[in-house]
Each structure stands twice: as structure tokens, then as C-alpha cells.
Design a protein around this motif. Structure first.
Motif, mmCIF file in Angstrom:
data_model
loop_
_atom_site.group_PDB
_atom_site.id
_atom_site.type_symbol
_atom_site.label_atom_id
_atom_site.label_comp_id
_atom_site.label_asym_id
_atom_site.label_seq_id
_atom_site.Cartn_x
_atom_site.Cartn_y
_atom_site.Cartn_z
ATOM 1 N N MET A 157 0.671 -1.337 -0.075
ATOM 2 C CA MET A 157 0.098 -0.161 0.042
ATOM 3 C C MET A 157 0.985 1.268 0.038
ATOM 4 S SD MET A 157 -2.733 1.038 2.809
ATOM 5 C CE MET A 157 -3.323 -0.431 2.935
ATOM 6 N N THR A 158 0.502 2.218 -0.889
ATOM 7 C CA THR A 158 1.438 3.385 -0.996
ATOM 8 C C THR A 158 0.435 4.620 -0.570
ATOM 9 O OG1 THR A 158 2.541 2.462 -2.601
ATOM 10 C CG2 THR A 158 2.942 4.847 -2.440
ATOM 11 N N PRO A 159 0.225 5.006 0.729
ATOM 12 C CA PRO A 159 -0.726 5.977 1.199
ATOM 13 C C PRO A 159 -0.142 7.360 1.209
ATOM 14 C CG PRO A 159 0.326 4.876 3.072
ATOM 15 C CD PRO A 159 0.985 4.320 1.791
ATOM 16 N N LEU A 174 -3.180 1.986 13.480
ATOM 17 C CA LEU A 174 -3.688 1.396 12.168
ATOM 18 C C LEU A 174 -2.993 1.135 11.295
ATOM 19 C CD1 LEU A 174 -6.838 3.852 11.947
ATOM 20 C CD2 LEU A 174 -6.924 1.424 12.307
ATOM 21 N N ALA A 175 -1.793 1.737 11.309
ATOM 22 C CA ALA A 175 -0.716 1.591 10.382
ATOM 23 C C ALA A 175 0.667 2.076 11.094
ATOM 24 C CB ALA A 175 -0.911 2.260 9.071
ATOM 25 N N VAL A 176 1.592 1.694 10.507
ATOM 26 C CA VAL A 176 3.045 2.227 10.686
ATOM 27 C C VAL A 176 3.986 2.211 9.332
ATOM 28 C CG1 VAL A 176 4.160 0.008 11.334
ATOM 29 C CG2 VAL A 176 4.980 2.142 12.249
ATOM 30 N N LEU A 215 8.537 1.453 22.537
ATOM 31 C CA LEU A 215 7.243 1.738 21.803
ATOM 32 C C LEU A 215 7.079 0.638 20.844
ATOM 33 C CD1 LEU A 215 7.513 5.708 21.388
ATOM 34 C CD2 LEU A 215 6.651 4.311 23.418
ATOM 35 N N VAL A 216 6.081 0.032 21.006
ATOM 36 C CA VAL A 216 5.619 -1.286 20.168
ATOM 37 C C VAL A 216 4.269 -1.204 19.529
ATOM 38 C CG1 VAL A 216 5.729 -3.749 19.934
ATOM 39 C CG2 VAL A 216 7.379 -2.373 21.333
ATOM 40 N N VAL A 217 3.987 -1.566 18.357
ATOM 41 C CA VAL A 217 2.683 -1.492 17.751
ATOM 42 C C VAL A 217 2.244 -2.866 17.255
ATOM 43 C CG1 VAL A 217 1.201 -0.314 16.045
ATOM 44 C CG2 VAL A 217 2.940 0.849 17.149
ATOM 45 N N LEU A 218 1.055 -3.504 17.538
ATOM 46 C CA LEU A 218 0.804 -4.738 16.898
ATOM 47 C C LEU A 218 -0.085 -4.226 15.830
ATOM 48 C CD1 LEU A 218 -0.099 -6.762 20.335
ATOM 49 C CD2 LEU A 218 2.150 -6.542 18.989
ATOM 50 N N LEU A 219 0.073 -4.753 14.762
ATOM 51 C CA LEU A 219 -0.709 -4.683 13.356
ATOM 52 C C LEU A 219 -0.877 -5.678 12.482
ATOM 53 C CD1 LEU A 219 1.090 -1.330 12.089
ATOM 54 C CD2 LEU A 219 -1.375 -1.420 13.299
ATOM 55 N N TYR A 220 -1.861 -5.848 11.554
ATOM 56 C CA TYR A 220 -1.981 -6.804 10.539
ATOM 57 C C TYR A 220 -1.017 -6.713 9.335
ATOM 58 C CZ TYR A 220 -6.452 -7.876 12.949
ATOM 59 O OH TYR A 220 -7.205 -8.250 13.773
ATOM 60 N N ASP A 221 -0.408 -7.529 8.853
ATOM 61 C CA ASP A 221 0.688 -7.411 7.599
ATOM 62 C C ASP A 221 0.284 -6.317 6.856
ATOM 63 O OD1 ASP A 221 2.115 -9.637 8.750
ATOM 64 O OD2 ASP A 221 0.893 -11.117 7.566
ATOM 65 N N ASN A 222 -0.570 -6.182 6.319
ATOM 66 C CA ASN A 222 -1.117 -5.042 5.187
ATOM 67 C C ASN A 222 -1.127 -3.814 5.850
ATOM 68 O OD1 ASN A 222 -3.549 -6.025 6.731
ATOM 69 N ND2 ASN A 222 -4.428 -4.152 5.405
ATOM 70 N N GLU A 223 -0.778 -3.409 7.175
ATOM 71 C CA GLU A 223 -0.958 -2.225 7.782
ATOM 72 C C GLU A 223 0.463 -1.442 8.156
ATOM 73 O OE1 GLU A 223 -5.150 -2.889 10.013
ATOM 74 O OE2 GLU A 223 -3.184 -3.175 11.272
ATOM 75 N N VAL A 224 1.449 -2.164 7.302
ATOM 76 C CA VAL A 224 2.767 -1.813 7.280
ATOM 77 C C VAL A 224 2.980 -1.043 5.985
ATOM 78 C CG1 VAL A 224 5.250 -2.148 7.608
ATOM 79 C CG2 VAL A 224 3.746 -3.428 9.015
ATOM 80 N N PRO A 284 7.645 8.597 16.411
ATOM 81 C CA PRO A 284 7.964 7.198 15.833
ATOM 82 C C PRO A 284 8.173 6.159 16.772
ATOM 83 C CG PRO A 284 10.116 8.390 15.984
ATOM 84 C CD PRO A 284 8.982 9.404 16.490
ATOM 85 N N VAL A 285 7.838 4.799 16.370
ATOM 86 C CA VAL A 285 8.002 3.820 17.243
ATOM 87 C C VAL A 285 8.907 2.696 17.136
ATOM 88 C CG1 VAL A 285 5.457 3.610 17.528
ATOM 89 C CG2 VAL A 285 6.611 2.393 15.760
ATOM 90 N N HIS A 286 9.430 2.218 18.100
ATOM 91 C CA HIS A 286 10.642 1.239 18.045
ATOM 92 C C HIS A 286 10.546 -0.176 16.998
ATOM 93 C CE1 HIS A 286 11.390 3.706 21.685
ATOM 94 N NE2 HIS A 286 12.600 3.797 21.083
ATOM 95 N N ALA A 287 9.285 -0.680 17.175
ATOM 96 C CA ALA A 287 9.128 -1.796 16.402
ATOM 97 C C ALA A 287 7.614 -2.068 16.295
ATOM 98 C CB ALA A 287 9.413 -3.114 17.339
ATOM 99 N N VAL A 288 7.401 -2.714 15.244
ATOM 100 C CA VAL A 288 5.912 -3.125 14.931
ATOM 101 C C VAL A 288 6.126 -4.746 14.788
ATOM 102 C CG1 VAL A 288 6.555 -2.998 12.258
ATOM 103 C CG2 VAL A 288 4.106 -3.353 13.200
ATOM 104 N N VAL A 289 5.200 -5.400 15.438
ATOM 105 C CA VAL A 289 4.906 -6.889 15.295
ATOM 106 C C VAL A 289 3.407 -7.420 14.478
ATOM 107 C CG1 VAL A 289 4.578 -9.069 16.595
ATOM 108 C CG2 VAL A 289 5.649 -6.909 17.632
ATOM 109 N N THR A 290 3.876 -7.837 13.603
ATOM 110 C CA THR A 290 2.742 -8.435 12.715
ATOM 111 C C THR A 290 2.625 -9.904 12.784
ATOM 112 O OG1 THR A 290 4.083 -8.598 10.503
ATOM 113 C CG2 THR A 290 3.151 -6.407 11.185
#
Length: 197
Positions: A1-3, A129-131, A161-170, A182-188
Motif C-alpha cells: 500500500m502506498t498511502p 492502524l498503520a506504521v 514503543l511497540v505497535v501490533l498490526l496486521y501485515d497489510n498495515e505496514v 516514531p515507534v521502535h518496533a512493529v509486530v505483525t
């Protein structure tokens, strides 16, 4: 996705529409995988206190992770939404200690610890919702976590700082404003991605 050409409200609508297509089974399966990845994060593995939240609806599920952290002896703080949209905090004592709150949220029963309790956290799980590739997070737009992040910065506290997201939300790019952090990590479900926040 390119938002990159989207404003925040448009991107939020698009991402929420995608979440609406998920079944309860999809959400539950993703939550189990997210918990497995997240507990392996060194920032969470060595944390004594984690500020988290209770996922609702089709948000990436946090409940298996909350229970895994608690089983490890981690002190888990959960938010309590105040009338002005700021967040107080309470201790998580298991799923049966959660009570319904406004806006369809669940919050911990028991004593309130104050808005500054988050300063004790070694790691903070932020809803989002996204990162993007820089670690910039798109929240829901209520401003509650903007206040939390400002409070942490004002106190010179530096939890992970960590965010949990679905794969398509990166995504490629999240629109940002001067107050965004900014956050330090995202977990999908696909794994963990780190940023130089």
C-alpha cells in the motif's frame, strides 16, 4: 500500500474497511501468532512493567499477549479512558477482572494509578492502524496516546514503543504531524520489524 497521497482520515477509513472484512476466526488466529512474536521481543522479555491495552473488535488481538506477559510475572498496566480523552491506568489481573467501559472498551477493575503511572513502563504497546518504514504510527485519531507520548517525552522516559498490526498495515508512508512520534518496533503475524525511533 502506498498511502503518501492520503490524508489521515482517508487512510484511517481505508484501513478500517480492510479490518471490517476480517472474520472473528481471522482475528483470533492472528492474535495467537502476534502474542508468540511479541513475547520474543527482547524489550518485552526483559520488561518488568508493560503498558498495554485491551483490543476490541477487529483490532489486532492483545489478549493472548496480556495473559502471556502476566504469566511471566510482568506487571501489565491497562488504560482507563478519562472524560477528556486522557488515560489513567490500572493493573491487569486477568481476563475476568476486565469491565465494560464507554465506547465499547474494556478496562481493568480496581484502583486507578493516575495518568503518570505509564512513566513506570519499560515498554508501551500502542494501538494503531498503520506504521510506515520510518516507524511513524497512524493512530485512531482520538489523541489519547499523543498525550501519553508527550507525557513520556516530558518526563524524559524512554520505554520501548511497540505497535501490533496486521501485515497489510505496514505501509510505505503515513501522513505525519509535528506531534507524532516514531515507534521502535512493529509486530505483525509475519514477524517483527524494528525502526531507529
Amino acid at each position: 500500500m502506498t498511502p503518501a497521497h492520503f490524508d489521515k482520515p482517508s487512510l484511517r477509513r481505508q484501513l478500517l474497511a480492510a479490518r471490517a472484512l476480517l472474520s472473528p476466526e481471522d482475528v483470533a488466529a492472528a492474535a495467537a501468532v502476534l502474542a508468540g512474536h511479541a513475547v520474543a521481543l527482547p524489550e518485552l522479555a526483559r520488561a518488568h512493567t508493560v503498558a498495554a491495552y485491551v483490543s476490541v473488535g477487529r483490532e489486532p488481538g492483545t489478549r493472548p499477549l496480556l495473559d502471556a506477559l502476566r504469566a511471566r510475572g510482568v506487571r501489565v498496566l491497562l488504560p482507563v479512558l478519562l472524560p477528556d480523552n486522557d488515560l489513567d491506568w490500572g493493573a491487569y489481573r486477568g481476563a475476568d477482572s476486565l469491565v465494560p467501559a464507554g465506547r465499547g472498551l474494556l478496562e481493568p477493575a480496581g484502583a486507578r494509578l493516575g495518568v503518570r503511572a505509564v512513566l513506570e513502563a519499560d515498554a508501551v504497546l500502542l494501538p494503531g492502524l498503520a506504521v510506515d518504514g520510518r516507524g511513524m504510527r497512524l493512530g485512531r485519531g482520538g489523541g489519547s496516546y499523543d498525550r501519553v507520548l508527550a507525557r513520556l517525552a516530558g518526563a524524559a522516559a524512554h520505554p520501548a514503543l511497540v505497535v501490533l498490526l496486521y501485515d497489510n498495515e505496514v505501509v510505505t508512508r503515513v501522513p505525519e504531524e509535528p506531534h507524532d512520534h516514531p515507534v521502535h518496533a512493529v509486530v505483525t503475524p509475519a514477524g517483527i520489524r524494528r525502526f531507529n525511533a
